[in-house]
Design an enzyme around this catalytic site. Structure first.
Site, short mmCIF file in Angstrom:
data_model
loop_
_atom_site.label_atom_id
_atom_site.label_comp_id
_atom_site.label_asym_id
_atom_site.label_seq_id
_atom_site.Cartn_x
_atom_site.Cartn_y
_atom_site.Cartn_z
CG ASP A 291 26.84 -56.94 56.68
OD1 ASP A 291 26.06 -57.63 55.99
OD2 ASP A 291 26.89 -57.03 57.91
CD1 TRP A 292 21.15 -54.92 53.28
CD2 TRP A 292 20.90 -57.07 52.70
NE1 TRP A 292 19.94 -55.03 52.65
CE2 TRP A 292 19.75 -56.35 52.28
CE3 TRP A 292 20.95 -58.44 52.44
CZ2 TRP A 292 18.68 -56.95 51.64
CZ3 TRP A 292 19.88 -59.03 51.80
CH2 TRP A 292 18.77 -58.28 51.40
#
Ligand code: BGC
Length: 748
Positions: A291-292
């Site tokens: 994820d980011w």
């Protein structure tokens, strides 16, 4: 510029006729591209390989904190980027792709990722709302027809579906998923993956799906986003993992790891679950993307000393792609030279990414996702809008309808719409609205005037969504007094659900509950329309409002769709995919709970209960009314089932009202005694049927032992002999039931 051409020749020198990408990337498919991938890999330097694992954000929406910024165009030229996210529009995507293809040494095309969560430009209901339709075909069609066709103009990888089970409505991201139930969640996960990916990623109307967030992200403690998750292996496997497994079985191309730690280990570095469970036990061959920034966030979790350490842990967990974490790009080379990470690990990750690029057909036509003309014609087209309206109507749930308050007659002369969301457009499209714009959305007032053009519509805000002022109450009440019917438009703003938008108090915010009470005291025909991205505690509202329609955040066509339902152009058929609590103190409250040794007994001292409120929620899972009514009769269940048999169950469902209507017939089971305690009810099947007034349909279900199975005390997947109860009904609470016995010699 010459070298990419050389590359193209090398790649094209292999025959494409053997390339038959299919839904489940099996060994044959991998083999089909193996030669091309190997030849390409042999041309790549270590730096270029590491570049393929790097995903950077572009010029569009920033969907996370930017910790290190990089000139991405320069990085692409240098072969340091394999994939981009948040690049705006087909024209710009084209420009960026051109840099990769024509200006980098090897000319390897980029993957473009984007969050198309509930439509692109034309916005559909939030996924939780769409899930309330329990209509798998419609969900699949929507993903195929609208999301893919429009967003494929600039996107190769859709960061959807979110398949996280969520049982805590405080969590803002509950709006992105399919609710609380692993079975319903798995069916919807499959439908969405099928819709996005189709059978062949190289086809013109498909896109790579991404099942996220692996794993247990929806169980964030106290519903606070990104918070710690600590849970038993049993709960993980029975509740939180099934939708991921379903997505993998459906051939999902990518999986995103989650931000949370799980039992002390951040998921992006969690070798046991990502590498061992997902890759080896489930055989997932696709791309795992972080994820980011979640690789670098292992440092703040307190699980990695620095980005280098974090990169090592993520690589060892077999995370292929570093989304905006800058850990792989800056540290993998050193880790390889020190012998900490092997060349082979890098090669495997690069191969998985290249394989998807081949499957997508990017080497044949890197610009196939940059169709500017098509982008302009499909977005917000009449056809998409009408699908969005249909999808919004299907998502609505009639929660209460005393004395058949709804539908309202279209002959009413004056309609009062009161409430802070009555004229709002931007709140209709929720968060994660993928370039949707408030100006294109239809507000409730606009929708009503479209559907009932001859009526006079009076509008008053009454109060803001938040805040303590009641100074507008009187004006609103005066306006309501003048009308034949009153529609209260209350709930949450769009920016009150979604990522990092958890709430502590899940009642109607601000003074809206007080406003509804005042309006109800006028004793006019009145309906409350709820706008929200999560279950709310509306117990006080339900005490006074004669009718309540749950409209969620229904997208671009929200106002029209709500008006269709309010004025009887559409008979609502949505069912709750998640429980509506009676009070916040009950949370988490869900239908598939355990019995305990002392289930609640009224007025009995030492039982499992609250002294200040009920155990039961306000509205249970699976619940939803219709303008017609249904009766259930003749539940037939054989008395016994042997180990190999399929159990045939049937029930007669009759439309006992005056409207044609759809009903979701739900089947639950309970295993009364087992080596491990089982939920009081667990959904195992459902069918959505359409019945004309007075008509009866015999609905049949089949159960196999797999439907009865669970991990027993020895962690074996098994159906244990003994008594089971089958429950069938229109929600998880009001059901007919019959027992049967599973008879066979169980050796596990
Ligand atoms: C979210 C993901 C999303 C990603 C890219 C993250 O903050 O958790 O769901 O796909 O951003 O936008």
């Amino acid at each position: 510029m010459k070298k990419p051409l050389i590359l193209a020749l090398i790649i094209l020198s292999f025959s494409f006729t053997d390339c038959q990408p299919n839904r489940q990337p099996n060994k044959e498919t991998t083999h089909a591209f193996a030669n091309k991938i190997d030849s390409l890999l042999s041309l790549m330097t270590l730096d270029e390989k590491i570049g393929q694992l790097n995903q950077l954000t572009g010029n569009g929406e920033v969907t996370g904190p930017v910790t290190l910024s990089q000139n991405y165009q320069e990085a692409i030229r240098n072969g340091q980027v394999g994939s981009m996210l948040n690049v705006n529009g087909a024209a710009y995507t084209y420009k960026i792709q051109k840099i990769a293809v024509e200006e980098s040494r090897l000319g390897i095309p980029l993957i473009f990722g984007y969050d198309v969560i509930h439509g692109y430009k034309t916005i559909f209901p939030i996924p939780l709302g769409e899930s309330a339709s329990w209509d798998l075909e419609a969900i699949e069609t929507k993903c195929k027809g609208c999301c893919c066709r429009s967003c494929r103009r600039r996107t190769t990888l859709d960061f959807a579906p979110m398949v996280d089970i969520a049982r805590d409505p405080r969590w803002g991201r509950i709006m992105e998923g399919a609710g609380e139930d692993p079975y319903l969640g798995s069916q919807i996960a499959r439908a969405r993956v099928r819709g996005f990916q189709g059978n062949d990623l190289s086809e013109n109307n498909t896109i790579m799906a991404c099942a996220k967030h692996f794993m247990a992200y929806g169980a964030a403690e106290a519903g606070r986003d990104y918070n710690t998750v600590d849970m038993s292996k049993r709960r993980l496997h029975e509740v939180y993992l099934p939708p991921f497994k379903a997505a993998v079985d459906e051939g999902v191309a990518t999986i995103m790891t989650s931000f949370n730690e799980f039992n002390g280990i951040p998921m992006t570095g969690n070798k046991v679950y990502v590498n061992e469970l997902l890759r080896h036990q489930w055989n997932f061959n696709g791309i795992v993307v972080s994820d980011w920034g979640s690789i670098a966030e292992m440092i703040t979790h307190g699980a990695a000393t620095d980005r280098k350490d974090a990169a090592e842990q993520a690589m060892n967990a077999s995370v292929d792609m570093d989304m905006e974490g800058h850990a792989y790009l800056h540290h993998l080379k050193e880790l390889v030279s020190n012998g900490v990470i092997s060349q082979n690990q890098i090669d495997q990750a690069v191969k998985r990414i290249l394989e998807k690029k081949f499957e997508l057909g990017l080497f044949e036509d890197p610009y196939r996702y940059c169709d500017i003309e098509r982008e302009a014609t499909v977005t917000l087209s009449k056809k998409h809008r009408s699908l969005a309206r249909e999808s919004a109507r299907k998502s609505m749930i009639l929660l209460k309808n005393d004395h058949k308050t709804l539908p309202f007659s279209k002959n009413v002369k004056t309609i009062a719409v009161i409430g802070p969301l009555g004229e709002s457009k931007v709140d209709m499209i929720g968060t994660w609205n993928a370039r949707g714009e408030g100006k294109d959305a239809v507000s409730l007032v606009e929708g009503i005037s479209n559907v009932v053009p001859d009526a006079r519509i009076l509008y008053a805000k009454g109060c803001e969504t938040e805040g303590t002022s009641t100074s507008e109450f009187n004006k609103a009440l005066q306006i309501a007094q003048k009308a034949d019917i009153v529609i209260a438009a209350v709930g949450e703003r769009a920016m009150m659900s979604g990522e990092a938008l958890s709430r502590q108090d899940i009642r109607l915010p601000g003074m809206q509950e007080a406003l509804v009470k005042k309006l109800a005291s006028l004793k006019k025909p009145m309906a409350v329309v709820l706008f929200n991205g999560r279950p709310l505690v509306i117990t006080e509202v339900a005490k006074v409002a004669p009718a309540i329609l749950e409209s969620w955040l229904a997208g671009t066509e929200a106002g029209n769709a709500i008006a269709d339902v309010l004025f009887g152009d559409y008979n609502p058929s949505g069912k709750l995919p998640v429980t509506f609590p009676y009070s916040l103190g009950q949370v988490p409250v869900y239908y598939a709970h355990k019995n305990t040794g002392r289930p609640r007994i009224e007025n009995s001292r030492y039982t499992s209960k609250y002294i200040d409120g009920p155990n039961k929620p306000l509205y249970p899972f699976g619940y939803g009314l219709s303008y017609t009514s249904f009766s259930y009769n003749n539940l037939l269940v054989p008395e016994t089932m042997s180990g190999e048999e399929t159990l045939l169950i049937s029930v007669d469902v009759t439309n006992t009202g005056e409207w044609a209507g759809e009903e979701v017939v739900q089947l639950y089971i309970n295993d009364s005694v087992a080596s491990v305690t089982r939920p009081v009810k667990a959904l195992k099947k459902f069918k959505k049927i359409l019945l004309q007034p007075g008509k009866t349909q015999t609905v049949q279900f089949e159960l196999t032992t797999d439907d009865l199975a669970f991990y027993n005390r020895n962690w074996k997947w098994v159906a244990e002999p003994g008594y089971f109860t089958i429950f069938v009904g229109g929600n998880s609470e009001n059901t007919l039931s019959r027992d049967f016995q599973l008879v066979y010699n169980n050796k596990n």
